[in-house]
Write an enzyme that holds these catalytic residues in place. Structure first.
Site, mmCIF file in Angstrom:
data_model
loop_
_atom_site.group_PDB
_atom_site.id
_atom_site.type_symbol
_atom_site.label_atom_id
_atom_site.label_comp_id
_atom_site.label_asym_id
_atom_site.label_seq_id
_atom_site.Cartn_x
_atom_site.Cartn_y
_atom_site.Cartn_z
ATOM 1 C CE LYS A 54 -12.221 2.914 9.490
ATOM 2 N NZ LYS A 54 -11.487 4.121 10.033
ATOM 3 C CG ASP B 297 -7.937 11.068 9.470
ATOM 4 O OD1 ASP B 297 -8.539 9.989 9.826
ATOM 5 O OD2 ASP B 297 -6.579 11.178 9.472
ATOM 6 C CD GLN C 174 -13.402 5.794 6.483
ATOM 7 O OE1 GLN C 174 -12.183 6.128 6.747
ATOM 8 N NE2 GLN C 174 -14.213 5.826 7.510
ATOM 9 C CE LYS D 36 -9.179 9.357 6.244
ATOM 10 N NZ LYS D 36 -9.759 8.699 7.348
ATOM 11 C CB THR E 25 -12.590 7.644 16.930
ATOM 12 O OG1 THR E 25 -13.481 8.490 15.891
ATOM 13 C CG2 THR E 25 -11.919 6.597 16.320
HETATM 14 P P1 NDP Z 1 -5.082 14.130 15.878
HETATM 15 O O1 NDP Z 1 -4.629 15.023 15.045
HETATM 16 O O2 NDP Z 1 -6.195 14.541 16.540
HETATM 17 O O3 NDP Z 1 -3.962 13.412 16.766
HETATM 18 C C1 NDP Z 1 -3.007 12.830 16.090
HETATM 19 C C2 NDP Z 1 -2.053 12.433 17.084
HETATM 20 O O4 NDP Z 1 -1.315 11.442 16.648
HETATM 21 C C3 NDP Z 1 -1.137 13.487 17.732
HETATM 22 O O5 NDP Z 1 -0.896 13.215 18.956
HETATM 23 C C4 NDP Z 1 0.056 13.385 16.804
HETATM 24 O O6 NDP Z 1 1.233 14.107 17.393
HETATM 25 C C5 NDP Z 1 0.270 11.923 16.708
HETATM 26 N N1 NDP Z 1 0.855 11.576 15.323
HETATM 27 C C6 NDP Z 1 0.395 11.838 14.202
HETATM 28 N N2 NDP Z 1 1.297 11.503 13.202
HETATM 29 C C7 NDP Z 1 2.642 11.105 13.941
HETATM 30 C C8 NDP Z 1 3.611 10.638 13.482
HETATM 31 N N3 NDP Z 1 4.009 10.413 12.340
HETATM 32 N N4 NDP Z 1 4.654 9.926 14.533
HETATM 33 C C9 NDP Z 1 4.024 9.897 15.895
HETATM 34 N N5 NDP Z 1 2.823 10.714 16.346
HETATM 35 C C10 NDP Z 1 1.934 11.205 15.482
HETATM 36 O O7 NDP Z 1 -5.769 13.034 14.840
HETATM 37 P P2 NDP Z 1 -6.743 11.590 15.295
HETATM 38 O O8 NDP Z 1 -6.596 11.296 16.761
HETATM 39 O O9 NDP Z 1 -7.970 12.085 14.812
HETATM 40 O O10 NDP Z 1 -6.393 10.471 14.582
HETATM 41 C C11 NDP Z 1 -5.465 9.592 14.893
HETATM 42 C C12 NDP Z 1 -5.645 8.215 14.166
HETATM 43 O O11 NDP Z 1 -6.742 7.625 14.470
HETATM 44 C C13 NDP Z 1 -5.421 8.341 12.834
HETATM 45 O O12 NDP Z 1 -4.837 7.168 12.217
HETATM 46 C C14 NDP Z 1 -6.466 8.484 12.337
HETATM 47 O O13 NDP Z 1 -6.648 8.012 10.759
HETATM 48 C C15 NDP Z 1 -7.389 7.562 13.099
HETATM 49 N N6 NDP Z 1 -9.014 7.892 13.238
HETATM 50 C C16 NDP Z 1 -9.358 9.045 13.533
HETATM 51 C C17 NDP Z 1 -10.834 8.977 13.535
HETATM 52 C C18 NDP Z 1 -11.319 10.275 13.973
HETATM 53 O O14 NDP Z 1 -12.532 10.416 13.954
HETATM 54 N N7 NDP Z 1 -10.692 11.483 14.304
HETATM 55 C C19 NDP Z 1 -11.529 7.829 13.084
HETATM 56 C C20 NDP Z 1 -10.868 6.673 13.043
HETATM 57 C C21 NDP Z 1 -9.767 6.485 12.865
HETATM 58 P P3 NDP Z 1 1.556 15.447 17.017
HETATM 59 O O15 NDP Z 1 0.672 16.327 17.654
HETATM 60 O O16 NDP Z 1 2.992 15.526 17.617
HETATM 61 O O17 NDP Z 1 1.639 15.565 15.593
HETATM 62 O O1 2IT Z 2 -10.809 7.172 9.753
HETATM 63 C C1 2IT Z 2 -12.069 7.385 9.835
HETATM 64 O O2 2IT Z 2 -12.972 6.510 10.122
HETATM 65 C C2 2IT Z 2 -12.275 8.705 10.084
HETATM 66 N N1 2IT Z 2 -11.328 9.830 10.225
HETATM 67 C C3 2IT Z 2 -13.669 9.290 10.400
HETATM 68 C C4 2IT Z 2 -14.482 9.433 8.965
HETATM 69 C C5 2IT Z 2 -15.800 10.082 9.114
HETATM 70 O O3 2IT Z 2 -16.478 10.215 8.116
HETATM 71 O O4 2IT Z 2 -16.299 10.401 10.150
#
Ligand code: NDP
Ligand code: 2IT
Length: 448
Positions: free
Chosen positions: A112, A164, A109, A124, A207
């Site tokens: 980023k 997250d 982070q 985080k 994102t």
């Molecule tokens: P969500 O909780 O909205 O969704 C996560 C998704 O990933 C779900 O479909 C989940 O499936 C799946 N998942 C999680 N863990 C696993 C696993 N071990 N194996 C397979 N599938 C898995 O999270 P986000 O969409 O917010 O985050 C997804 C990724 O993006 C993460 O790496 C996060 O750090 C990154 N990210 C998020 C940001 C944000 O703004 N939210 C910003 C930047 C990066 P299930 O529902 O079955 O658990």
């Molecule tokens: O991984 C990421 O960049 C996030 N989960 C978003 C962090 C934030 O402060 O919006």
């Protein structure tokens, strides 16, 4: 101390933190040249300082479930570096959360957030609390209890958490309410709040949309665009479904989404109606597999999405979801672009496979920075107590993603080793992000 010696020291100190060591190594192998050519970095021990968090706050969270039983979870906030601004980064609620995972995420982070060009440090946090199967009341009680422990260590100019995995608008709003209640202060202490009481428009989409804007810039370098491209997406959460949605808007056909249970494949491609249904389904934690009863397609229990022929892969679920075998599958299925919506979804070996085969590759810390970038815009809207429109913020998001792309591409070009057929965004993003944080630390002297 050389970069290698720093890594050795970290491996000795933290042998049980593989994700953290992996993230550090990924940065180290790409910044070696600039590190050795800048004696200040060594004199000021910049890599040693940037690989050890400023502090880790670790606490117990007691909460009461619907049956009246007391439940106990662990919570953390890793405040990694505030060299460039208040600590900033998401909170993850998932049973796999531990210090290694949060240190890797907090470390990434820093760079980023530096790449966004906005004044934000890196952090985080989260908990091993599992939101799956919990009622809304339980989620609320957990969020209240979590922030009751954390509130004294965060603040609008100190540390600004967000969402997250497992943490979205609902959870952030509960946490914001508890912070407000405890401090009697209405401030931008968390981002991703509900729109209408401080939250920014387009934060939810940012994102996923941002990752696709980054991809558009990559395609443009090769005089190409998304029209008619076939796309594989993994995950079915916030990042995945908004990445899919934007790719569809720009003319691509998205063939898959997935979750921890398996992969949903729709050879016709998803449209907006199907994406809206998927958003609803996941918001209620209902099975993806029910899709086929309504729309057709196939459900592949326990499988990942990389077995299908396509042009572009967007891994958007979680760390290390793509191993070397999956990466080889992508290559064999003629994937030409891999853009990381998730944080560190490719193992180090998978990255090697992708790069050896000259697949265009964008690392998460560049491609998924759109979420935190709009969080930064939410902070500034909260500070001046004004809201900006969706269109204005979308334009700013596009502009930030283009700048990140161009900064990474130009750093890659400046430090390119040979006549590479692909832009080395991994090296470029690491160098551009690292230099901003490192140069600030040199200017500060001994203090962080
Ligand atoms: P969500 O909780 O909205 O969704 C996560 C998704 O990933 C779900 O479909 C989940 O499936 C799946 N998942 C999680 N863990 C696993 C696993 N071990 N194996 C397979 N599938 C898995 O999270 P986000 O969409 O917010 O985050 C997804 C990724 O993006 C993460 O790496 C996060 O750090 C990154 N990210 C998020 C940001 C944000 O703004 N939210 C910003 C930047 C990066 P299930 O529902 O079955 O658990
Ligand atoms: O991984 C990421 O960049 C996030 N989960 C978003 C962090 C934030 O402060 O919006």
């Amino acid at each position: 101390m050389s970069l290698q010696q720093v890594i050795q020291k970290l491996e000795d100190l933290y042998p049980h933190q593989p994700e953290f060591i992996q993230a550090v190594k990924e940065v180290a192998i790409t910044i070696e040249d600039i590190y050795d050519n800048n004696t200040n970095y060594n004199t000021y021990k910049i890599f040693e300082r940037l690989t050890e968090p400023d502090r880790i706050i670790s606490f117990r969270v007691n909460w009461e479930d619907d049956a009246g039983n007391i439940q106990v979870n662990r919570g953390w906030r890793v405040q990694f570096s505030n060299a460039l601004g208040p600590y900033k980064g998401g909170l993850r609620f998932h049973p796999t959360v531990n210090e290694s995972v949060l240190k890797f995420l907090g470390f990434e982070q820093i760079f980023k957030n530096a790449l966004t060009g906005l004044p934000m440090g890196g952090a985080k946090g989260g908990s091993d609390f599992d939101p799956k199967g919990k009622s809304d009341n339980e989620i609320r009680r957990f969020c209240y209890a979590f922030i009751r422990e954390l509130y004294q260590y965060i603040g609008k100019d100190l540390d600004v958490p967000a969402g997250d995995i497992g943490v979205g608008g609902r959870e952030v709003s509960y946490m914001f309410a508890m912070y407000k209640n405890l401090t009697h202060e209405y401030s931008g202490v968390l981002t991703g709040k509900g729109v209408g009481f401080g939250g920014s428009l387009i934060r939810t989409e940012a994102t996923g949309y941002g990752a696709v804007y980054f991809l558009e810039n990559m395609l443009a370098v090769n005089n190409d665009n998304l029209q008619g491209k076939k796309v594989l997406v993994s995950g079915a959460g916030n990042v995945s479904l908004h990445a899919a949605e934007k790719a569809i808007m720009l003319g691509a056909t998205v063939l898959t989404v997935s979750d921890s249970k398996g992969t949903l494949h729709d050879a016709q491609g998803f449209d907006q109606q199907k994406i809206d249904w998927l958003k609803e389904q996941k918001a209620c934690h209902k099975p993806l597999a029910e899709y086929i009863e309504k729309f057709g397609g196939e459900w592949l229990e326990g499988q990942k999405p990389w077995q299908f022929k396509a042009d572009i892969a967007l891994p958007c679920a979680t760390q290390n979801e793509v191993d070397a075998t999956n990466a080889q599958q992508m290559v064999d299925n003629s994937i030409k672009y891999v853009v990381e919506g998730a944080n560190m979804p490719l193992t180090a070996e998978a990255i090697d496979v992708i790069r050896e085969h000259h697949v265009h590759y964008a690392p998460g810390k560049a491609a998924n920075a759109g979420g935190v970038a709009v969080s930064g815009l939410e902070m500034s809207q909260n500070s001046v107590r004004q809201y900006r429109s969706f269109e204005e913020l979308d334009e700013q998001l596009k502009c930030i993603m283009r700048n990140i792309h161009d900064d990474a591409a130009s750093a890659a070009q400046q430090y390119a080793k040979g006549d590479e057929p692909c832009v080395d965004y991994m090296t470029g993003a690491n160098i551009a992000g690292f230099k901003r944080a490192a140069d600030a630390l040199v200017a500060y002297g001994v203090l962080n």
